[in-house]
Design an enzyme around this catalytic site. Structure first.
Site, PDB file in Angstrom:
ATOM      1  N   CYS A  23     -11.853 -10.361  -1.788  1.00  0.00           N
ATOM      2  CA  CYS A  23     -10.430 -10.161  -2.092  1.00  0.00           C
ATOM      3  C   CYS A  23      -9.749 -11.520  -1.929  1.00  0.00           C
ATOM      4  O   CYS A  23      -9.693 -12.058  -0.821  1.00  0.00           O
ATOM      5  CB  CYS A  23      -9.866  -9.124  -1.120  1.00  0.00           C
ATOM      6  SG  CYS A  23      -8.091  -8.905  -1.271  1.00  0.00           S
TER       7      CYS A  23
ATOM      8  N   CYS B 156      -3.465  -7.553   4.339  1.00  0.00           N
ATOM      9  CA  CYS B 156      -2.985  -8.800   3.751  1.00  0.00           C
ATOM     10  C   CYS B 156      -1.851  -9.446   4.544  1.00  0.00           C
ATOM     11  O   CYS B 156      -0.841  -8.824   4.822  1.00  0.00           O
ATOM     12  CB  CYS B 156      -2.534  -8.445   2.341  1.00  0.00           C
ATOM     13  SG  CYS B 156      -1.369  -9.498   1.589  1.00  0.00           S
TER      14      CYS B 156
ATOM     15  N   GLU C 161      -5.782 -16.541   3.184  1.00  0.00           N
ATOM     16  CA  GLU C 161      -6.670 -15.476   3.662  1.00  0.00           C
ATOM     17  C   GLU C 161      -7.563 -14.946   2.543  1.00  0.00           C
ATOM     18  O   GLU C 161      -7.104 -14.742   1.420  1.00  0.00           O
ATOM     19  CB  GLU C 161      -5.836 -14.280   4.137  1.00  0.00           C
ATOM     20  CG  GLU C 161      -5.024 -14.550   5.362  1.00  0.00           C
ATOM     21  CD  GLU C 161      -4.349 -13.275   5.868  1.00  0.00           C
ATOM     22  OE1 GLU C 161      -3.391 -13.397   6.615  1.00  0.00           O
ATOM     23  OE2 GLU C 161      -4.792 -12.163   5.490  1.00  0.00           O
TER      24      GLU C 161
HETATM   25  S1  SF4 Z   1       2.836  -6.497  -1.442  1.00  0.00           S
HETATM   26 FE1  SF4 Z   1       4.684  -7.423  -2.295  1.00  0.00          FE
HETATM   27  S2  SF4 Z   1       5.330  -8.964  -0.775  1.00  0.00           S
HETATM   28 FE2  SF4 Z   1       3.184  -8.408  -0.314  1.00  0.00          FE
HETATM   29  S3  SF4 Z   1       1.950  -9.937  -1.353  1.00  0.00           S
HETATM   30 FE3  SF4 Z   1       2.129  -8.171  -2.748  1.00  0.00          FE
HETATM   31  S4  SF4 Z   1       3.923  -8.630  -4.025  1.00  0.00           S
HETATM   32 FE4  SF4 Z   1       4.011 -10.002  -2.249  1.00  0.00          FE
END
Ligand code: SF4
Length: 341
Positions: free
Chosen positions: A104, A329, A91
C-alpha cells in the site's frame, strides 16, 4: 545531490542518453537495469560502455532509497517508513494474505483533503511525492519480489498528484519498466471528478472510490470534497464510463458507530449505485485521536454487509490488519513526527 534515474520514464532516459552523447538504445538498457534487475551501482550495468557508466555516475544517482524504519504486526503486516527528498516521513504498508502480498503506497506527504476520520488529513499537506518516491516504496521493501498487488491507499489523495501518479503507473506497467499487469493495481480516490476522468483515460488500473455515506449532508461533514465534487457527479461519470470486462470499480465504505449503517443507508446505497457493476468494501473505523467518531461492533458490520448483499450489491468486509503497529494511514508518521518535534 546527483539527480536520481529511478522514476524516469523511457523518453526521459532516452533524452538523458542523447544529451550525454550515448547511443539511442542506451535509454532502454538503463530502464532494464533500474526496473528489471537488482543492481546497486552503475558499474554493474555491464552492457554499457565504461565511458557511458562513468558519464552517468558523474551526473546521476540510481535513486533507490532503503526504508529508515519498520514495524511488524503479529499478523505479518509491516509498516515501513521512508524519508522523502524533503526529509518528511512516507508510510508504506506490506500486507501478506495467503497467496496475495499487497503493498500500500503513499502518493503525498500529508494531505489537503481534511477528511474528518483521517490522521493523514490532520497532518495537513506537506508535499507531493515524485514518481520515483512512489515507485521506491514498491521496489525498496525486502518483500518486493513477492508482491502480487499494489494499492494507492496510503497517505495522500493520489488524484491530487495526478501527473506523478500517472507516471508511476506508466513505469509499473510498461514492458520497459516493471511490466506489471494494471489489473494488479488499484488507485483509490475520494472522487476528484476531472482528475478521475483523466486517470480513467490514461491508465488501465482499477479504481476505488471512498464513499462512506450516500447522503450529501453527511458526506460533507465527513469529507469536505463533497462540496466541490459531489458524489452524485462522480457516480454519473462512472455510470457512463465503459470499464470493459476486466477493469473494476469498487467503493470503500468505512463504517462508523451509529452514523452510516442504518436501513436508510442501505436503501440509498442501493438506489445510487443502480446500474453500476461494482463492489463495496466495508472497513471498520478504528478511532484516531481528536475525533468524536467511534468504532462499531463486529455484529453491526456483518449485519450491514448482509443487508447490502440482500439488495444485490456485492459487499465484503476488509479485514483489519496491523492494528498493533498503528497501521492505519497516517498514524505512524504522525507518531514519528511528534517524537521528532
Ligand atoms: S482519507 Fe481524506 S484526508 Fe485522508 S489521505 Fe485520504 S483524501 Fe486525504
Amino acid at each position: 545531490m546527483p539527480e536520481p534515474l529511478f522514476g524516469k520514464n523511457l523518453d526521459e532516459l532516452k533524452a538523458i542518453s542523447k544529451e550525454l552523447g550515448l547511443p539511442a538504445f542506451t535509454g532502454k538498457q538503463i530502464s532494464e537495469w533500474i526496473y528489471q534487475k537488482e543492481i546497486s551501482g552503475f558499474e554493474e550495468m555491464t552492457n554499457l560502455s565504461k565511458k557511458a557508466r562513468e558519464l552517468l555516475s558523474s551526473r546521476y544517482s540510481l535513486g533507490l532509497q532503503e526504508p529508515v524504519d519498520v514495524q511488524e504486526s503479529v499478523d505479518g503486516t509491516k509498516k515501513y517508513l521512508f524519508t522523502g527528498t524533503s526529509g518528511k516521513f512516507i508510510e508504506t504498508a506490506f500486507i501478506p494474505d495467503r497467496e496475495r502480498a499487497t503493498v500500500c503506497v503513499s502518493s503525498q506527504v500529508g494531505c489537503k483533503m481534511g477528511c474528518l476520520f483521517c490522521m493523514t488529513g490532520k497532518q495537513g499537506f506537506q508535499g507531493n511525492l515524485s514518481a520515483g518516491e512512489i515507485l521506491n516504496q514498491y521496489r525498496s521493501i525486502p518483500e518486493w519480489r513477492k508482491l502480487t498487488n499494489i494499492v494507492y491507499m496510503g497517505m495522500g489523495e493520489p488524484l491530487d498528484n495526478l501527473g506523478e501518479v500517472l507516471k508511476s503507473l506508466e513505469i509499473f506497467t510498461s514492458p520497459w519498466g516493471f511490466a506489471l499487469s494494471p489489473r494488479r493495481i488499484t488507485v483509490s480516490t475520494i472522487g476528484i471528478t476531472p482528475a478521475m476522468l483523466q486517470f480513467l483515460e490514461n491508465s488501465e488500473a482499477h479504481l476505488a472510490i471512498s464513499l462512506h455515506t450516500p447522503f450529501d449532508e453527511e458526506r460533507r461533514k465527513l469529507m469536505p470534497v463533497q462540496q466541490v465534487y459531489p458524489l452524485q457527479e462522480v457516480l454519473s461519470e462512472i455510470r457512463s464510463w465503459d470499464f470493459g470486462r476486466q477493469r473494476r470499480v469498487s467503493f470503500e465504505y468505512i463504517v462508523f458507530k451509529e452514523l452510516n449503517d442504518s436501513a436508510s443507508h442501505v436503501n440509498e446505497l442501493s438506489r445510487i449505485l443502480q446500474g453500476i457493476k461494482c463492489r463495496i468494501n466495508l472497513i471498520r473505523f478504528h478511532p484516531i485521536p481528536g475525533t468524536p467518531l467511534e468504532s462499531p461492533d463486529e455484529k453491526i458490520i456483518l449485519d450491514f454487509k448482509d443487508r447490502l448483499n440482500a439488495k444485490g450489491i456485492t459487499t465484503t468486509i476488509r479485514a483489519s490488519r496491523g492494528q498493533d503497529i498503528w497501521a492505519a494511514c497516517g498514524l505512524l508518521s504522525t507518531k514519528k513526527l511528534m517524537n521528532k518535534e
